[in-house]
Design a protein around this motif. Structure first.
Motif, PDB file in Angstrom:
ATOM      1  N   SER A 166       5.682  13.337   2.382  1.00  0.00           N
ATOM      2  CA  SER A 166       4.461  14.129   2.497  1.00  0.00           C
ATOM      3  C   SER A 166       3.262  13.418   1.893  1.00  0.00           C
ATOM      4  CB  SER A 166       4.649  15.504   1.847  1.00  0.00           C
ATOM      5  OG  SER A 166       5.021  15.364   0.481  1.00  0.00           O
ATOM      6  N   ASP A 167       3.488  12.649   0.815  1.00  0.00           N
ATOM      7  CA  ASP A 167       2.417  11.868   0.211  1.00  0.00           C
ATOM      8  C   ASP A 167       3.037  10.842  -0.737  1.00  0.00           C
ATOM      9  OD1 ASP A 167       3.159  13.342  -2.059  1.00  0.00           O
ATOM     10  OD2 ASP A 167       1.490  14.751  -1.848  1.00  0.00           O
ATOM     11  N   GLN A 168       2.193  10.071  -1.405  1.00  0.00           N
ATOM     12  CA  GLN A 168       2.676   9.028  -2.306  1.00  0.00           C
ATOM     13  C   GLN A 168       3.468   9.608  -3.471  1.00  0.00           C
ATOM     14  OE1 GLN A 168      -0.295   6.151  -3.440  1.00  0.00           O
ATOM     15  NE2 GLN A 168       0.769   5.622  -5.331  1.00  0.00           N
ATOM     16  N   ALA A 169       3.046  10.749  -3.989  1.00  0.00           N
ATOM     17  CA  ALA A 169       3.756  11.380  -5.109  1.00  0.00           C
ATOM     18  C   ALA A 169       5.172  11.786  -4.695  1.00  0.00           C
ATOM     19  CB  ALA A 169       2.969  12.588  -5.606  1.00  0.00           C
ATOM     20  N   HIS A 170       5.311  12.276  -3.463  1.00  0.00           N
ATOM     21  CA  HIS A 170       6.634  12.654  -2.950  1.00  0.00           C
ATOM     22  C   HIS A 170       7.539  11.427  -2.888  1.00  0.00           C
ATOM     23  CE1 HIS A 170       9.137  14.346   0.643  1.00  0.00           C
ATOM     24  NE2 HIS A 170       9.784  14.442  -0.500  1.00  0.00           N
ATOM     25  N   LEU A 171       6.995  10.312  -2.398  1.00  0.00           N
ATOM     26  CA  LEU A 171       7.755   9.067  -2.362  1.00  0.00           C
ATOM     27  C   LEU A 171       8.219   8.673  -3.759  1.00  0.00           C
ATOM     28  CD1 LEU A 171       8.684   6.274  -1.282  1.00  0.00           C
ATOM     29  CD2 LEU A 171       6.304   5.532  -1.474  1.00  0.00           C
ATOM     30  N   CYS A 172       7.334   8.717  -4.723  1.00  0.00           N
ATOM     31  CA  CYS A 172       7.675   8.314  -6.090  1.00  0.00           C
ATOM     32  C   CYS A 172       8.764   9.193  -6.685  1.00  0.00           C
ATOM     33  CB  CYS A 172       6.429   8.332  -6.971  1.00  0.00           C
ATOM     34  SG  CYS A 172       5.212   7.068  -6.550  1.00  0.00           S
ATOM     35  N   ARG A 173       8.677  10.509  -6.454  1.00  0.00           N
ATOM     36  CA  ARG A 173       9.698  11.434  -6.986  1.00  0.00           C
ATOM     37  C   ARG A 173      11.069  11.130  -6.379  1.00  0.00           C
ATOM     38  NH1 ARG A 173       5.634  15.256  -6.070  1.00  0.00           N
ATOM     39  NH2 ARG A 173       6.716  15.997  -4.202  1.00  0.00           N
TER      40      ARG A 173
ATOM     41  N   ALA B  66       0.869  -1.184   0.000  1.00  0.00           N
ATOM     42  CA  ALA B  66       0.000   0.000   0.000  1.00  0.00           C
ATOM     43  C   ALA B  66       0.907   1.235   0.000  1.00  0.00           C
ATOM     44  CB  ALA B  66      -0.911   0.000   1.222  1.00  0.00           C
ATOM     45  N   TRP B  67       1.039   1.866  -1.172  1.00  0.00           N
ATOM     46  CA  TRP B  67       2.009   2.941  -1.335  1.00  0.00           C
ATOM     47  C   TRP B  67       1.755   4.115  -0.387  1.00  0.00           C
ATOM     48  CZ3 TRP B  67       6.051   1.283  -3.557  1.00  0.00           C
ATOM     49  CH2 TRP B  67       5.983   0.364  -4.604  1.00  0.00           C
ATOM     50  N   SER B  68       0.495   4.475  -0.200  1.00  0.00           N
ATOM     51  CA  SER B  68       0.199   5.619   0.662  1.00  0.00           C
ATOM     52  C   SER B  68       0.622   5.336   2.100  1.00  0.00           C
ATOM     53  CB  SER B  68      -1.287   5.967   0.601  1.00  0.00           C
ATOM     54  OG  SER B  68      -2.085   4.846   0.972  1.00  0.00           O
ATOM     55  N   ASP B  69       0.420   4.103   2.575  1.00  0.00           N
ATOM     56  CA  ASP B  69       0.822   3.748   3.935  1.00  0.00           C
ATOM     57  C   ASP B  69       2.344   3.764   4.081  1.00  0.00           C
ATOM     58  OD1 ASP B  69      -1.825   3.419   4.532  1.00  0.00           O
ATOM     59  OD2 ASP B  69      -1.790   1.217   4.445  1.00  0.00           O
ATOM     60  N   ILE B  70       3.044   3.216   3.080  1.00  0.00           N
ATOM     61  CA  ILE B  70       4.508   3.198   3.132  1.00  0.00           C
ATOM     62  C   ILE B  70       5.054   4.619   3.129  1.00  0.00           C
ATOM     63  CG2 ILE B  70       6.579   2.598   1.803  1.00  0.00           C
ATOM     64  CD1 ILE B  70       5.127   0.022   0.979  1.00  0.00           C
TER      65      ILE B  70
END
Length: 266
Positions: free
Chosen positions: A232-239, A221-225
């Protein structure tokens, strides 16, 4: 036959000096062109690599450089991709930057994003590297490296730190001068990159370990990780992950053969 890739933890006397040994063998494997790629992330760690057989050529960020049979590399500020034209057997020793700083004549900051010959690391390094190249197996290679490093490396008097980042902090604060500026300079010399960047790498490394554990259990679950890791959010993680690895988290979780390093790292 599938490629064989093994991560070997260092013996007790080298804990805090060597992060891991890695053995990679693709002989006997029918790999496609894409599967012969090797993807490495940005990292503060330093590496010695032996190509026991076969070759490696750089693809990104610089294309077409044939790496030497024995090559040392410093910290990487950007992802690196190499290519094996045919089957390869390789052995790698991965070092904490603070230990590398102590053992050889070059600060990690002096060889950022560079591949160099072991002879540049100081007296005896090239002779050791040649002996490792001729060793009959991984056990003999580890034994040769342990014998070479033990007299050159002094373990910290305290208990081993929890991460390479904590070890870097200890090394930076141990030098002469206690001002914030002098500590920051030592940190960059030893770690090869500013403290802010190294904190990002540390967080990404821990996050990717969580991704693989979650994917293995079917609980991704990307948002939980992202939330648990402090993004700050899933998009920040991906970047962040894409900047450090050159790939999206989903690509890493999928586990294509060229991402073999991410599968074994722990």
């Amino acid at each position: 036959m599938n490629p064989s890739t093994t991560l070997l933890l260092p013996p007790p006397e080298l804990q805090g000096c060597v992060r891991a040994f890695i053995s990679r063998d693709t002989t006997g494997s029918a790999l496609s062109m894409a599967e012969r790629l090797n993807r490495f992330p940005s990292t503060p760690l330093c590496t010695l690599t032996w190509f026991l057989s076969g070759k490696a050529i750089t693809v990104e960020p610089e294309e077409g450089v044939l790496l030497g049979r024995i090559v040392a590399s410093g910290p990487l500020t950007r992802p690196v991709v190499t290519f094996n034209p045919g089957p390869v057997r390789a052995f790698m020793a991965v070092f904490y930057p603070s230990a590398w700083h102590q053992m050889c004549g070059l600060d990690p900051g002096d060889i950022v994003d560079c591949f160099i010959e072991p002879s540049r690391l100081g007296p005896g390094w090239m002779e050791m590297a040649q002996a490792v190249l001729q060793a009959p197996d991984d056990g003999a290679r580890v034994a040769l490296l342990a014998a070479f490093f033990k007299p050159r490396w002094t373990p910290a008097a305290t208990q081993p730190a929890a991460s390479w980042l904590e070890r870097l902090k200890e090394a930076a604060h141990a030098g002469a001068g206690a001002s914030a500026r002098s500590i920051e300079r030592r940190f960059k010399a030893i770690g090869g990159q500013p403290l802010r960047t190294l904190r990002r790498l540390d967080r990404a490394e821990r996050t990717l370990a969580d991704v693989h554990v979650a994917a293995a259990h079917g609980e991704l679950a990307w948002s939980d990780i992202a939330a648990e890791a402090g993004y700050s959010d899933q998009a920040h993680l991906c970047r962040e992950v894409r900047a450090i690895t050159g790939a999206t988290p989903a690509m890493l979780a999928r586990g294509d053969e060229s991402f073999w390093l991410y599968r074994i790292w722990r």
